[in-house]
Scaffold this motif. Structure first.
Motif, short mmCIF file in Angstrom:
data_model
loop_
_atom_site.label_atom_id
_atom_site.label_comp_id
_atom_site.label_asym_id
_atom_site.label_seq_id
_atom_site.Cartn_x
_atom_site.Cartn_y
_atom_site.Cartn_z
N ASP A 186 24.52 65.68 66.18
CA ASP A 186 24.77 66.78 65.10
C ASP A 186 24.84 66.27 63.89
OD1 ASP A 186 25.54 69.27 64.17
OD2 ASP A 186 27.43 69.22 64.49
N GLY A 187 23.99 66.59 62.79
CA GLY A 187 24.06 66.24 61.47
C GLY A 187 23.06 65.11 61.45
N GLY A 188 23.15 64.32 60.04
CA GLY A 188 22.11 63.16 59.69
C GLY A 188 21.06 63.51 59.61
N PRO A 189 20.00 62.73 59.51
CA PRO A 189 18.62 62.99 59.06
C PRO A 189 18.12 64.13 59.80
CG PRO A 189 18.95 60.56 59.59
CD PRO A 189 20.13 61.40 59.97
N SER A 190 17.00 64.61 59.08
CA SER A 190 16.55 66.14 59.75
C SER A 190 15.86 65.72 60.92
CB SER A 190 15.67 66.74 58.83
OG SER A 190 14.51 66.00 58.22
N GLN A 191 15.47 64.40 61.10
CA GLN A 191 14.67 64.07 62.28
C GLN A 191 15.48 63.91 63.62
OE1 GLN A 191 14.58 62.49 59.41
NE2 GLN A 191 12.62 61.66 59.08
N PHE A 192 16.72 64.10 63.46
CA PHE A 192 17.72 63.97 64.55
C PHE A 192 18.32 65.47 64.76
CE2 PHE A 192 18.32 59.17 63.41
CZ PHE A 192 17.30 58.99 63.94
N LEU A 193 18.30 66.23 63.78
CA LEU A 193 18.92 67.58 64.00
C LEU A 193 18.43 68.24 65.43
CD1 LEU A 193 19.07 68.84 60.55
CD2 LEU A 193 21.05 67.63 61.71
N GLY A 194 19.67 68.72 65.92
CA GLY A 194 19.47 69.65 67.21
C GLY A 194 18.72 68.91 68.52
N MET A 195 18.72 67.80 68.68
CA MET A 195 18.07 67.06 69.58
C MET A 195 19.22 66.27 70.52
SD MET A 195 16.27 63.66 67.78
CE MET A 195 15.84 62.54 69.34
N SER A 196 18.37 66.16 71.75
CA SER A 196 19.27 65.35 72.66
C SER A 196 18.86 63.72 72.29
CB SER A 196 19.26 65.65 73.94
OG SER A 196 17.62 65.64 74.60
N TYR A 197 19.67 62.78 72.92
CA TYR A 197 19.25 61.51 72.68
C TYR A 197 19.91 60.69 73.71
CZ TYR A 197 18.42 57.31 69.87
OH TYR A 197 18.01 55.96 69.52
N LEU A 198 19.07 59.50 74.07
CA LEU A 198 19.36 58.87 75.26
C LEU A 198 20.12 57.49 74.60
CD1 LEU A 198 19.62 58.36 78.17
CD2 LEU A 198 17.36 57.01 77.84
N ALA A 199 21.30 57.04 74.54
CA ALA A 199 21.96 56.39 73.88
C ALA A 199 22.85 55.34 74.71
CB ALA A 199 22.74 57.13 72.78
#
Length: 69
Positions: free
Chosen positions: A9-22
């Motif tokens: 949630d938040g940060g660069p527009s490329q990361f908005l509203g996405m799931s991420y394997l971390a």
């Protein structure tokens, strides 16, 4: 270090509203993602969100640092 899927949630527009394997040591640790010439930092904000049928921890953008030369 465990690997989990989180919701960013938040940060660069490329990361908005996405799931991420971390890779995260747990919900109390920050996630650092390399992006451009720096790192985007995310921390769990204490909430969870339903995403594609899965309950994911929400990691909120909290900082950006540059890569040292």
């Amino acid at each position: 270090m465990t690997t989990t899927i989180v919701f960013l949630d938040g940060g660069p527009s490329q990361f908005l509203g996405m799931s991420y394997l971390a890779a995260a040591g747990g919900l109390d640790t920050k996630i650092k993602i390399e992006h451009g010439n720096g790192y985007e930092h995310y921390a769990h904000n204490g909430t969870f969100r339903l995403f594609d049928g899965a309950k994911l921890p929400v990691f909120q953008w909290c900082d950006r640092t540059r890569i040292a030369e």
